[in-house]
Design an enzyme around this catalytic site. Structure first.
Site, PDB file in Angstrom:
ATOM      1  N   GLY A   1      88.575  92.049 132.459  1.00 52.59           N
ATOM      2  CA  GLY A   1      87.000  92.211 132.474  1.00 52.59           C
ATOM      3  C   GLY A   1      86.172  91.852 133.664  1.00 52.59           C
ATOM      4  O   GLY A   1      86.740  90.972 134.316  1.00 52.59           O
TER       5      GLY A   1
ATOM      6  N   ARG B   1      92.816  97.410 132.908  1.00 55.03           N
ATOM      7  CA  ARG B   1      93.820  96.627 132.127  1.00 55.03           C
ATOM      8  C   ARG B   1      95.089  97.801 132.304  1.00 55.03           C
ATOM      9  O   ARG B   1      94.855  98.902 132.218  1.00 55.03           O
ATOM     10  CB  ARG B   1      93.523  96.174 130.899  1.00 55.03           C
ATOM     11  CG  ARG B   1      92.336  95.296 130.766  1.00 55.03           C
ATOM     12  CD  ARG B   1      91.984  94.723 129.428  1.00 55.03           C
ATOM     13  NE  ARG B   1      90.760  93.612 129.556  1.00 55.03           N
ATOM     14  CZ  ARG B   1      89.575  93.883 129.239  1.00 55.03           C
ATOM     15  NH1 ARG B   1      89.201  94.876 128.780  1.00 55.03           N
ATOM     16  NH2 ARG B   1      88.866  92.863 129.134  1.00 55.03           N
TER      17      ARG B   1
ATOM     18  N   ASP C   1      93.168  84.783 132.755  1.00 57.81           N
ATOM     19  CA  ASP C   1      94.402  84.437 132.945  1.00 57.81           C
ATOM     20  C   ASP C   1      95.521  85.438 132.423  1.00 57.81           C
ATOM     21  O   ASP C   1      96.754  85.365 132.972  1.00 57.81           O
ATOM     22  CB  ASP C   1      94.465  83.153 131.960  1.00 57.81           C
ATOM     23  CG  ASP C   1      94.223  83.415 130.612  1.00 57.81           C
ATOM     24  OD1 ASP C   1      93.810  84.581 130.197  1.00 57.81           O
ATOM     25  OD2 ASP C   1      93.996  82.384 129.735  1.00 57.81           O
TER      26      ASP C   1
ATOM     27  N   THR D   1      86.049  85.636 135.244  1.00 53.85           N
ATOM     28  CA  THR D   1      85.624  86.037 133.718  1.00 53.85           C
ATOM     29  C   THR D   1      84.291  85.017 133.197  1.00 53.85           C
ATOM     30  O   THR D   1      84.238  84.141 133.539  1.00 53.85           O
ATOM     31  CB  THR D   1      86.877  85.408 132.892  1.00 53.85           C
ATOM     32  OG1 THR D   1      86.493  85.530 131.559  1.00 53.85           O
ATOM     33  CG2 THR D   1      87.357  84.147 133.060  1.00 53.85           C
TER      34      THR D   1
ATOM     35  N   ASP E   1      84.014  84.405 130.342  1.00 57.17           N
ATOM     36  CA  ASP E   1      84.273  83.667 129.359  1.00 57.17           C
ATOM     37  C   ASP E   1      84.436  81.940 129.519  1.00 57.17           C
ATOM     38  O   ASP E   1      84.424  81.270 128.547  1.00 57.17           O
ATOM     39  CB  ASP E   1      85.690  83.831 128.768  1.00 57.17           C
ATOM     40  CG  ASP E   1      85.229  85.501 127.754  1.00 57.17           C
ATOM     41  OD1 ASP E   1      84.266  85.806 127.769  1.00 57.17           O
ATOM     42  OD2 ASP E   1      86.446  85.985 127.567  1.00 57.17           O
TER      43      ASP E   1
ATOM     44  N   ASP F   1      87.203  80.340 130.050  1.00 58.61           N
ATOM     45  CA  ASP F   1      88.105  79.856 129.032  1.00 58.61           C
ATOM     46  C   ASP F   1      89.413  79.668 129.794  1.00 58.61           C
ATOM     47  O   ASP F   1      90.443  79.882 129.418  1.00 58.61           O
ATOM     48  CB  ASP F   1      88.568  81.047 128.062  1.00 58.61           C
ATOM     49  CG  ASP F   1      88.883  82.386 128.591  1.00 58.61           C
ATOM     50  OD1 ASP F   1      88.707  82.549 129.876  1.00 58.61           O
ATOM     51  OD2 ASP F   1      89.420  83.060 127.878  1.00 58.61           O
TER      52      ASP F   1
ATOM     53  N   ARG G   1      85.904  86.744 122.793  1.00 57.48           N
ATOM     54  CA  ARG G   1      86.595  87.169 121.818  1.00 57.48           C
ATOM     55  C   ARG G   1      87.367  86.069 121.271  1.00 57.48           C
ATOM     56  O   ARG G   1      87.649  85.515 120.110  1.00 57.48           O
ATOM     57  CB  ARG G   1      87.635  88.295 122.146  1.00 57.48           C
ATOM     58  CG  ARG G   1      88.196  89.091 120.839  1.00 57.48           C
ATOM     59  CD  ARG G   1      88.909  90.220 121.464  1.00 57.48           C
ATOM     60  NE  ARG G   1      88.067  91.275 122.074  1.00 57.48           N
ATOM     61  CZ  ARG G   1      88.172  92.221 122.812  1.00 57.48           C
ATOM     62  NH1 ARG G   1      89.435  92.215 123.592  1.00 57.48           N
ATOM     63  NH2 ARG G   1      87.523  93.248 123.320  1.00 57.48           N
TER      64      ARG G   1
ATOM     65  N   GLY H   1      68.411  76.369 121.495  1.00 57.08           N
ATOM     66  CA  GLY H   1      67.989  75.600 120.611  1.00 57.08           C
ATOM     67  C   GLY H   1      68.717  76.154 119.308  1.00 57.08           C
ATOM     68  O   GLY H   1      67.702  76.170 118.238  1.00 57.08           O
TER      69      GLY H   1
ATOM     70  N   LYS I   1      60.833  74.706 109.537  1.00 57.34           N
ATOM     71  CA  LYS I   1      61.470  75.290 110.317  1.00 57.34           C
ATOM     72  C   LYS I   1      60.981  76.736 110.250  1.00 57.34           C
ATOM     73  O   LYS I   1      61.147  77.594 109.116  1.00 57.34           O
ATOM     74  CB  LYS I   1      63.014  75.510 110.565  1.00 57.34           C
ATOM     75  CG  LYS I   1      63.345  74.307 111.109  1.00 57.34           C
ATOM     76  CD  LYS I   1      64.171  74.477 112.421  1.00 57.34           C
ATOM     77  CE  LYS I   1      64.472  73.234 113.259  1.00 57.34           C
ATOM     78  NZ  LYS I   1      64.991  73.749 114.568  1.00 57.34           N
TER      79      LYS I   1
HETATM   80  P1  ADP Z   1      92.069  88.739 132.066  1.00 55.92           P
HETATM   81  O1  ADP Z   1      92.618  88.838 133.324  1.00 55.92           O
HETATM   82  O2  ADP Z   1      90.798  88.825 131.923  1.00 55.92           O
HETATM   83  O3  ADP Z   1      92.728  87.676 131.020  1.00 55.92           O
HETATM   84  P2  ADP Z   1      93.785  90.766 130.586  1.00 55.92           P
HETATM   85  O4  ADP Z   1      94.535  89.705 129.737  1.00 55.92           O
HETATM   86  O5  ADP Z   1      93.270  92.200 129.930  1.00 55.92           O
HETATM   87  O6  ADP Z   1      92.528  90.371 131.269  1.00 55.92           O
HETATM   88  O7  ADP Z   1      94.779  90.952 131.908  1.00 55.92           O
HETATM   89  C1  ADP Z   1      94.502  92.057 132.828  1.00 55.92           C
HETATM   90  C2  ADP Z   1      95.891  92.694 133.390  1.00 55.92           C
HETATM   91  O8  ADP Z   1      96.683  91.612 133.853  1.00 55.92           O
HETATM   92  C3  ADP Z   1      96.642  93.259 132.331  1.00 55.92           C
HETATM   93  O9  ADP Z   1      96.123  94.447 132.036  1.00 55.92           O
HETATM   94  C4  ADP Z   1      97.942  93.473 133.168  1.00 55.92           C
HETATM   95  O10 ADP Z   1      97.860  94.433 133.927  1.00 55.92           O
HETATM   96  C5  ADP Z   1      98.095  92.220 133.695  1.00 55.92           C
HETATM   97  N1  ADP Z   1      98.929  91.128 132.709  1.00 55.92           N
HETATM   98  C6  ADP Z   1      98.596  90.445 131.847  1.00 55.92           C
HETATM   99  N2  ADP Z   1      99.409  89.665 131.360  1.00 55.92           N
HETATM  100  C7  ADP Z   1     100.519  90.283 132.217  1.00 55.92           C
HETATM  101  C8  ADP Z   1     102.050  89.606 132.129  1.00 55.92           C
HETATM  102  N3  ADP Z   1     102.195  88.605 131.006  1.00 55.92           N
HETATM  103  N4  ADP Z   1     102.504  89.885 133.331  1.00 55.92           N
HETATM  104  C9  ADP Z   1     102.042  90.868 134.239  1.00 55.92           C
HETATM  105  N5  ADP Z   1     100.714  91.251 134.270  1.00 55.92           N
HETATM  106  C10 ADP Z   1     100.269  90.961 133.261  1.00 55.92           C
HETATM  107  O1  F6P Z   2      86.784  88.392 128.991  1.00 60.91           O
HETATM  108  C1  F6P Z   2      85.663  88.847 129.035  1.00 60.91           C
HETATM  109  C2  F6P Z   2      85.173  89.661 127.848  1.00 60.91           C
HETATM  110  O2  F6P Z   2      83.906  90.287 128.086  1.00 60.91           O
HETATM  111  C3  F6P Z   2      85.098  89.000 126.636  1.00 60.91           C
HETATM  112  O3  F6P Z   2      84.338  88.126 126.349  1.00 60.91           O
HETATM  113  C4  F6P Z   2      85.056  90.145 125.463  1.00 60.91           C
HETATM  114  O4  F6P Z   2      85.830  89.660 124.354  1.00 60.91           O
HETATM  115  C5  F6P Z   2      86.051  91.061 126.024  1.00 60.91           C
HETATM  116  O5  F6P Z   2      85.964  90.919 127.741  1.00 60.91           O
HETATM  117  C6  F6P Z   2      85.405  92.456 125.921  1.00 60.91           C
HETATM  118  O6  F6P Z   2      86.405  93.327 126.535  1.00 60.91           O
HETATM  119  P1  F6P Z   2      86.012  94.943 126.712  1.00 60.91           P
HETATM  120  O7  F6P Z   2      85.059  95.141 127.921  1.00 60.91           O
HETATM  121  O8  F6P Z   2      87.363  95.437 126.539  1.00 60.91           O
HETATM  122  O9  F6P Z   2      85.301  95.536 125.360  1.00 60.91           O
END
Ligand code: ADP
Ligand code: F6P
Length: 324
Positions: free
Chosen positions: A15, A76, A107, A129, A131, A133, A175, A189, A218
């Site tokens: 994202g 992705r 991650d 990101t 998020d 997270d 998510r 708030g 409220k």
């Molecule tokens: P984010 O990086 O925001 O967590 P994603 O989880 O969608 O987003 O991961 C982004 C991209 O990273 C994936 O579409 C894929 O190309 C790559 N990726 C994710 N998991 C793996 C993995 N286990 N091994 C190699 N590449 C990965």
């Molecule tokens: O990871 C960032 C994020 O915006 C999350 O908060 C959300 O759940 C997700 O991406 C949405 O992804 P998409 O753009 O595929 O709808």
């Protein structure tokens, strides 16, 4: 002996997040200052596999620090999750003379960087990101802008909610992560916040809360609902039926991912981008840059991915107590 880096690649993956452009700009300019060549890899790992690779100069990143989104685009890519995809990616890097890659993403993207590193391409990951997270860092590129965008939108919904003495369910992004919901919950708030990490689906508790808050004078009831729980429209219908209080749902959606980055996102992303280049120059690989206890630091990606991030129980309670 540490591998000497001459050419680096940079990509954004997963994202998008405001501040990614500031990070790309920093990578490009820091690398050029250090005498390296820079290649932009478009559309994340998908673009790597398609060899969408461009030369980047100082002027390639002019007029970008203030822009949301990512000038390199993002994607992705399922093919890169496979071993063949990863080997092909590493071969393409070698073919283009790329000795080190800086990956800006979440991650999932870090796992891709980890795989490239294992195949002999030095990698440094930056947490990009909205998020927040990622366990190894207290800051991720884009969170500050996203949470401020959400906060401003929620203020506007709150105005009309108060005028009409309504309940408003406002769905924010996240998510699997409730940080945007937690932060806007405190900043706006909110009377209730529903987080994917801890919501128990007890709607009766929400109903009771709305009724008792009404009795205490409220004029509105704001429920921040994280995307991971979702179903805000049907929740609004059930709550209205159970409480007799008019209830509306607003889904903020992807507006939270766009817009000009805040000062904090520009500054932190710039420092992280420059640091990523410096780490590559020091011969480091398979590292992720983070921000902890007031400093920019780096961790082994394997260790970073093994860390777990918890939602602070105390901050959740503060949010509840301050909305009484
Ligand atoms: P984010 O990086 O925001 O967590 P994603 O989880 O969608 O987003 O991961 C982004 C991209 O990273 C994936 O579409 C894929 O190309 C790559 N990726 C994710 N998991 C793996 C993995 N286990 N091994 C190699 N590449 C990965
Ligand atoms: O990871 C960032 C994020 O915006 C999350 O908060 C959300 O759940 C997700 O991406 C949405 O992804 P998409 O753009 O595929 O709808």
């Amino acid at each position: 002996m540490a591998k000497e880096i001459k050419t680096i690649g940079v990509l954004t993956s997963g994202g998008d997040a405001p501040g990614m452009n500031a990070a790309i700009r920093a990578v490009v300019r820091e690398a050029l200052v250090k005498g390296l060549k820079v290649k932009g890899i478009k559309r994340g790992y998908a673009g790597l596999l398609q060899e969408e690779i461009i030369d980047m100069e100082a002027r390639s990143v002019s007029d970008t620090i203030q822009r949301g989104g990512t000038i390199l685009q993002t994607a992705r890519c399922m093919e890169f999750v496979t071993e063949e995809g990863q080997k092909k990616g590493a071969e393409i890097c070698k073919k283009h003379g790329i000795d080190g890659v800086i990956v800006i993403g979440g991650d999932g993207s870090f796992k891709g960087a980890q795989k490239l590193a294992a195949l002999g391409i030095n990698t440094i990951a930056l947490p990009g990101t909205i998020d927040l997270d990622i366990a190894c860092t207290e800051y991720t590129i884009g969170f500050d802008t996203a949470v401020n965008t959400a906060m401003e939108a929620i203020d506007k919904v709150r105005d009309t909610s108060t005028s009409h003495e309504r309940c408003s369910i406002i769905e924010v992004m996240g998510r699997g992560a409730g940080y945007i919901a937690l932060w806007t919950g405190i900043a706006n708030g909110a009377e209730d916040i529903l987080l994917p990490e801890r919501y128990d689906y007890d709607e009766q508790r929400l109903v009771n809360n709305i009724i008792s808050n009404k009795k205490r004078g409220k004029q509105h009831h704001i429920i921040i609902n994280a995307e991971g729980i979702g179903h805000s429209a049907s929740m609004a219908r059930r709550i209205e039926a159970a409480t007799g209080v008019e209830t509306r749902a607003t889904i903020l959606g992807h507006m939270q991912r766009g817009g000009s980055p805040t000062c904090k996102d520009r500054v932190y992303a710039s420092i992280m981008g420059a640091l990523a280049v410096d780490l590559l120059c020091q011969g480091k690989s398979n590292r992720v840059v983070g921000y902890r206890h007031g400093d920019f630091v780096d961790f082994d990606i394997d260790e970073a991915l093994a860390m777990k991030k918890e939602i602070s129980e105390y901050q959740f309670e503060v949010c509840e107590n301050l909305s009484k």
